[in-house]
Every structure is written in structure tokens, then in C-alpha cells.
Motif scaffolding. Structure first.
Motif, PDB file in Angstrom:
ATOM      1  N   ILE A  15      -7.198  23.297 -21.238  1.00  0.00           N
ATOM      2  CA  ILE A  15      -6.502  23.915 -20.205  1.00  0.00           C
ATOM      3  C   ILE A  15      -6.636  22.565 -19.373  1.00  0.00           C
ATOM      4  CG2 ILE A  15      -5.914  24.543 -18.106  1.00  0.00           C
ATOM      5  CD1 ILE A  15      -6.385  27.277 -18.997  1.00  0.00           C
ATOM      6  N   TYR A  16      -5.169  21.951 -19.657  1.00  0.00           N
ATOM      7  CA  TYR A  16      -4.657  20.444 -18.773  1.00  0.00           C
ATOM      8  C   TYR A  16      -4.378  21.179 -16.921  1.00  0.00           C
ATOM      9  CZ  TYR A  16      -5.807  17.989 -22.741  1.00  0.00           C
ATOM     10  OH  TYR A  16      -6.689  17.123 -24.536  1.00  0.00           O
ATOM     11  N   ALA A  17      -4.667  20.875 -16.161  1.00  0.00           N
ATOM     12  CA  ALA A  17      -4.334  20.810 -15.026  1.00  0.00           C
ATOM     13  C   ALA A  17      -4.690  19.874 -14.526  1.00  0.00           C
ATOM     14  CB  ALA A  17      -5.398  21.803 -14.345  1.00  0.00           C
ATOM     15  N   ILE A  18      -3.289  19.134 -14.171  1.00  0.00           N
ATOM     16  CA  ILE A  18      -2.666  17.900 -13.479  1.00  0.00           C
ATOM     17  C   ILE A  18      -2.452  18.225 -12.354  1.00  0.00           C
ATOM     18  CG2 ILE A  18      -0.853  16.644 -13.826  1.00  0.00           C
ATOM     19  CD1 ILE A  18      -0.333  17.068 -16.428  1.00  0.00           C
ATOM     20  N   TYR A  19      -2.905  17.629 -11.082  1.00  0.00           N
ATOM     21  CA  TYR A  19      -2.866  17.233  -9.994  1.00  0.00           C
ATOM     22  C   TYR A  19      -2.484  16.461  -9.274  1.00  0.00           C
ATOM     23  CZ  TYR A  19      -5.948  20.769 -10.287  1.00  0.00           C
ATOM     24  OH  TYR A  19      -6.979  22.309 -10.338  1.00  0.00           O
ATOM     25  N   ASN A  20      -1.159  15.621  -8.319  1.00  0.00           N
ATOM     26  CA  ASN A  20      -0.905  14.234  -8.154  1.00  0.00           C
ATOM     27  C   ASN A  20      -1.223  13.546  -6.432  1.00  0.00           C
ATOM     28  OD1 ASN A  20       0.390  16.435  -5.933  1.00  0.00           O
ATOM     29  ND2 ASN A  20       2.123  16.055  -6.557  1.00  0.00           N
ATOM     30  N   ALA A  76     -17.184  26.738  -8.184  1.00  0.00           N
ATOM     31  CA  ALA A  76     -17.566  27.550  -7.663  1.00  0.00           C
ATOM     32  C   ALA A  76     -16.859  29.101  -8.072  1.00  0.00           C
ATOM     33  CB  ALA A  76     -16.935  28.131  -6.311  1.00  0.00           C
ATOM     34  N   ALA A  77     -16.068  28.981  -9.157  1.00  0.00           N
ATOM     35  CA  ALA A  77     -15.570  29.748  -9.942  1.00  0.00           C
ATOM     36  C   ALA A  77     -16.747  30.547 -11.485  1.00  0.00           C
ATOM     37  CB  ALA A  77     -14.353  29.954 -10.477  1.00  0.00           C
ATOM     38  N   HIS A  78     -17.377  29.143 -11.469  1.00  0.00           N
ATOM     39  CA  HIS A  78     -18.165  28.993 -12.684  1.00  0.00           C
ATOM     40  C   HIS A  78     -17.197  29.166 -13.781  1.00  0.00           C
ATOM     41  CE1 HIS A  78     -21.577  30.430 -10.077  1.00  0.00           C
ATOM     42  NE2 HIS A  78     -20.975  31.159 -10.139  1.00  0.00           N
ATOM     43  N   HIS A  79     -16.225  28.347 -13.878  1.00  0.00           N
ATOM     44  CA  HIS A  79     -16.045  28.274 -15.501  1.00  0.00           C
ATOM     45  C   HIS A  79     -16.625  26.012 -15.908  1.00  0.00           C
ATOM     46  CE1 HIS A  79     -12.899  30.484 -14.870  1.00  0.00           C
ATOM     47  NE2 HIS A  79     -12.426  30.177 -13.940  1.00  0.00           N
ATOM     48  N   HIS A  80     -16.311  26.515 -16.907  1.00  0.00           N
ATOM     49  CA  HIS A  80     -16.796  24.764 -17.130  1.00  0.00           C
ATOM     50  C   HIS A  80     -16.612  24.028 -17.397  1.00  0.00           C
ATOM     51  CE1 HIS A  80     -19.156  21.385 -19.284  1.00  0.00           C
ATOM     52  NE2 HIS A  80     -18.578  21.162 -20.440  1.00  0.00           N
ATOM     53  N   ILE A  81     -15.761  22.598 -16.463  1.00  0.00           N
ATOM     54  CA  ILE A  81     -15.210  21.563 -16.718  1.00  0.00           C
ATOM     55  C   ILE A  81     -16.276  20.689 -17.714  1.00  0.00           C
ATOM     56  CG2 ILE A  81     -14.904  19.512 -15.540  1.00  0.00           C
ATOM     57  CD1 ILE A  81     -15.033  21.068 -12.627  1.00  0.00           C
ATOM     58  N   GLU A  82     -14.689  20.223 -18.358  1.00  0.00           N
ATOM     59  CA  GLU A  82     -14.898  19.317 -19.586  1.00  0.00           C
ATOM     60  C   GLU A  82     -15.281  17.925 -18.875  1.00  0.00           C
ATOM     61  OE1 GLU A  82     -15.617  19.899 -22.529  1.00  0.00           O
ATOM     62  OE2 GLU A  82     -15.893  22.356 -22.475  1.00  0.00           O
ATOM     63  N   LEU A  85      -6.376  14.154 -13.963  1.00  0.00           N
ATOM     64  CA  LEU A  85      -5.905  15.981 -14.355  1.00  0.00           C
ATOM     65  C   LEU A  85      -7.274  16.621 -15.296  1.00  0.00           C
ATOM     66  CD1 LEU A  85      -4.065  15.118 -18.218  1.00  0.00           C
ATOM     67  CD2 LEU A  85      -6.970  16.122 -17.763  1.00  0.00           C
ATOM     68  N   MET A  86      -7.648  17.862 -14.613  1.00  0.00           N
ATOM     69  CA  MET A  86      -8.886  18.426 -14.836  1.00  0.00           C
ATOM     70  C   MET A  86      -8.887  19.047 -16.790  1.00  0.00           C
ATOM     71  SD  MET A  86     -11.393  20.370 -12.216  1.00  0.00           S
ATOM     72  CE  MET A  86      -9.955  21.061 -11.827  1.00  0.00           C
ATOM     73  N   GLU A  87     -10.168  18.916 -17.324  1.00  0.00           N
ATOM     74  CA  GLU A  87     -10.040  19.645 -18.700  1.00  0.00           C
ATOM     75  C   GLU A  87     -10.847  20.407 -18.867  1.00  0.00           C
ATOM     76  OE1 GLU A  87     -11.059  18.237 -22.623  1.00  0.00           O
ATOM     77  OE2 GLU A  87      -9.985  16.677 -21.886  1.00  0.00           O
ATOM     78  N   VAL A  88     -10.459  21.653 -18.535  1.00  0.00           N
ATOM     79  CA  VAL A  88     -11.544  23.357 -18.450  1.00  0.00           C
ATOM     80  C   VAL A  88     -11.431  23.665 -19.785  1.00  0.00           C
ATOM     81  CG1 VAL A  88     -11.990  25.098 -17.387  1.00  0.00           C
ATOM     82  CG2 VAL A  88     -11.091  23.485 -16.089  1.00  0.00           C
ATOM     83  N   LYS A 135      -1.316  23.059 -18.853  1.00  0.00           N
ATOM     84  CA  LYS A 135      -0.714  23.101 -19.896  1.00  0.00           C
ATOM     85  C   LYS A 135      -2.542  23.523 -20.294  1.00  0.00           C
ATOM     86  CE  LYS A 135      -0.150  18.385 -20.204  1.00  0.00           C
ATOM     87  NZ  LYS A 135       0.733  17.563 -21.104  1.00  0.00           N
ATOM     88  N   VAL A 136      -2.036  24.727 -21.682  1.00  0.00           N
ATOM     89  CA  VAL A 136      -2.558  25.271 -22.664  1.00  0.00           C
ATOM     90  C   VAL A 136      -2.408  23.945 -24.134  1.00  0.00           C
ATOM     91  CG1 VAL A 136      -3.965  26.874 -24.245  1.00  0.00           C
ATOM     92  CG2 VAL A 136      -2.870  26.955 -21.574  1.00  0.00           C
ATOM     93  N   ILE A 137      -3.656  23.326 -24.714  1.00  0.00           N
ATOM     94  CA  ILE A 137      -3.779  22.430 -25.816  1.00  0.00           C
ATOM     95  C   ILE A 137      -4.743  23.085 -27.068  1.00  0.00           C
ATOM     96  CG2 ILE A 137      -4.077  20.436 -26.426  1.00  0.00           C
ATOM     97  CD1 ILE A 137      -1.365  20.426 -24.201  1.00  0.00           C
TER      98      ILE A 137
END
Length: 174
Positions: A6-11, A25-31, A144-147, A169-171
């Protein structure tokens, strides 16, 4: 095994920092996180280990000091001793105050040049390497945060939309 990310884009960098903290905190792995400028505290928020480049710099400086000492002793004392300014070169210890600037410069030279080489090798940067930037906007004004996605795609998309992402976006990563 799915290679979806997942590409989460912030401004805004403050929104990104909050999102990174919520994601951890939600225990998702940030690539990876891509930013247009260094964001203070991001490495700590991502849980990255501190760098060991300072240890390398110290070791490289010691190598430079050792090489400079050996070089001056060999050249000025053993190989071609000269009488410079009325100071004969009988021993290295007697002439060491004159050699201090050279020892300092060798230390800085080795540390600086070998640090650059170490940084490029560690970062896997070499000439003609293609950029790994997933979105061109991250070089200008977006973050951009890639998870990694582990089967919970819809849940993650809604989670990142809730963290303030302007685009999610899901890539399929190759």
C-alpha cells in the motif's frame, strides 16, 4: 505469496509522523517512507536502529592516523632523512610536533573519503543506478509510506484513509 504493498501518500510531515506512529501501534510493517526532505524523528518513530556509521568513521580515522604516521616515519626518517630548518631527522619522536598537522589531515582524509564510500555501498547507491522512487511527487512536496499487505487489503486502505492520507493505492510490487 502476495507482493502487494500500500502506498499511503500524505501532504504534511506532521500528519505523516502521526500516521507512522499509528501504523506502528497497529502492528503493521512499514517497508519504507519516502520524503522530499529529512523529517526529524522519523527514524525513531519507524523503529529503525541507530546508525553505526560513527563507529566506522572512528575506525577509518585511526587507519588514516596509522597510515600517516607510518608514511612520515618511512619517508622523513628512514628513506630520505633531511635537515630542514636546522632540525635533523634522527628519530620520529623528536620531530613529531612538526608532523601533527599531517597526522590530522590524514585522519580527516581517510575518515571522510571512506565514509562516503561506506555510505554509498550501504545504501546500495552506485553510478547509473535507477531511482527506486515510487512516486515522483515525493521529490517535491508529498510523503509516501509503503506498507506490506498481508491479506487484509480493504482494512488497511480504510485504516490509512483514517490516518489523513490524501491518496491510498494498492500496488503489485515486482
Amino acid at each position: 505469496m502476495s507482493n502487494k504493498v500500500i502506498y499511503a501518500i500524505y501532504n504534511d510531515d506532521d500528519i505523516l509522523m502521526d500516521a507512522v506512529k499509528k501504523t506502528r501501534a497497529a502492528h503493521h510493517h512499514i517497508e519504507e517512507v519516502f520524503t522530499p526532505f529529512p523529517v526529524h524523528g522519523l527514524d525513531k518513530a519507524m523503529g529503525l536502529a541507530p546508525t553505526r556509521l560513527a563507529i566506522c568513521a572512528f575506525i577509518y580515522g585511526l587507519c588514516g592516523l596509522s597510515f600517516g604516521t607510518w608514511m612520515m616515519n618511512y619517508i622523513m626518517i628512514q628513506d630520505w632523512p633531511q635537515d630542514i630548518g636546522g632540525k635533523p631527522s634522527f628519530s620520529y619522536i623528536d620531530n613529531m610536533p612538526a608532523f601533527v598537522p599531517i597526522m590530522f589531515e590524514e585522519t580527516v582524509f581517510f575518515a571522510a573519503h571512506l565514509m562516503v564510500i561506506t555510505f554509498y555501498m550501504r545504501s546500495r547507491l552506485w553510478p547509473f543506478k535507477e531511482a527506486e522512487n515510487p512516486d515522483v511527487r515525493t521529490t517535491d512536496d508529498h510523503f509516501l509510506m509503503e506498507v506490506a499487505v498481508n491479506g487484509n487489503e480493504e482494512e488497511l486502505v480504510s485504516f490509512f484513509e483514517g490516518t489523513g492520507a490524501v491518496e491510498v493505492k494498492v500496488i503489485e510490487k515486482h
